[in-house]
Design a protein around this motif. Sequence first.
Motif, PDB file in Angstrom:
ATOM      1  N   THR A 115       0.756  -1.268   0.042  1.00  0.00           N
ATOM      2  CA  THR A 115       0.025   0.007   0.200  1.00  0.00           C
ATOM      3  C   THR A 115       0.781   1.310  -0.048  1.00  0.00           C
ATOM      4  O   THR A 115       2.145   1.256   0.097  1.00  0.00           O
ATOM      5  N   ASP A 116       0.412   2.352  -0.219  1.00  0.00           N
ATOM      6  CA  ASP A 116       0.936   3.679  -0.199  1.00  0.00           C
ATOM      7  C   ASP A 116       1.108   4.248   1.249  1.00  0.00           C
ATOM      8  O   ASP A 116       1.564   5.198   1.446  1.00  0.00           O
ATOM      9  N   GLN A 117       0.605   3.479   2.117  1.00  0.00           N
ATOM     10  CA  GLN A 117       0.672   4.244   3.581  1.00  0.00           C
ATOM     11  C   GLN A 117       2.207   3.897   3.914  1.00  0.00           C
ATOM     12  O   GLN A 117       3.007   2.986   3.616  1.00  0.00           O
ATOM     13  N   LEU A 118       2.648   4.819   5.100  1.00  0.00           N
ATOM     14  CA  LEU A 118       3.845   4.586   5.718  1.00  0.00           C
ATOM     15  C   LEU A 118       4.113   3.361   6.435  1.00  0.00           C
ATOM     16  O   LEU A 118       2.943   2.886   6.788  1.00  0.00           O
ATOM     17  N   PRO A 119       5.365   2.813   6.291  1.00  0.00           N
ATOM     18  CA  PRO A 119       5.385   1.701   7.147  1.00  0.00           C
ATOM     19  C   PRO A 119       5.287   1.861   8.523  1.00  0.00           C
ATOM     20  O   PRO A 119       5.298   3.092   9.132  1.00  0.00           O
TER      21      PRO A 119
END
Length: 278
Positions: A61-65
């Motif tokens: 996904t494009d979410q931060l780790p």
Amino acid sequence: MLAHALVAALALATGQARMEAPRITVGSGQAVPVLPFPGETQTLNIIQWDPNQLPRIYERTDQLPLSDEEVAKLTQAGFDEASIVRMIEQRRCACDASADGLIRLKKAGATQRVLDAVSTHALRPNRGLELLVTLDFTGESRTAREGFLYFFVEDGDLTRVFSLNLPELLGRQNANETMVDRSDILRARTVRRIQLSGPVMLKTYGPHRVLVAASANPTLTHPSQLTDNERTKAQLYTFEYPRASLQSLCRLTAGYKRDAVLTYKWHFQGSRFECEWN
């Protein structure tokens, strides 16, 4: 009849010789003999070398780790094991996957599957940071009063020293480095901006101290060698160096201004240091 038999035998022998020593033409145009391969063969399918299944494909996904703290918080908030593992697979993990880091997560309640996911999907540990150095020389001068800029970094039991020879740098001619500062509507000032970038290798994580100082001494190897006057003008910074991050960029900006007395020289005004971690 005997003559014909001898001719046939000679032709057969010649043909066999050609079959035993075929030739190929190399780049030089010269034909070289190729030794024959043995007549007995065995065929193997290369795909049989690895009978395992293809590696699993993870949908990112494009979410931060996620961080260590977030994984521990999700665990303590009651999220089930499968959900946490799936989130780590999708988002990756900017976690401390060392032995100490995994022990801390286990003490926080993380299950073995969660620990395995952290170990597999954690970002690669930082080995250093990228440092962008920006030098601004304001006013029409030719050289620097303090000829060397030092960047001291505390790295565990080691002090890393970076020095910049300003006379050598300013001796380079590059018209694109010059700009005009019009922030003062009454007086436009010429500013020569020079930017340099490179890696700063660090072996320890956590808090670090940085000292930026200008000096006329070209051979400093430790901050203790600065004079009292140079130490007064120096700036001390601290930053937290993460074990893993998507970005590791620090910016150092140093300002020089035309000297009021020695107008052909710039003198050190100060610095600014900041870091970005994602």
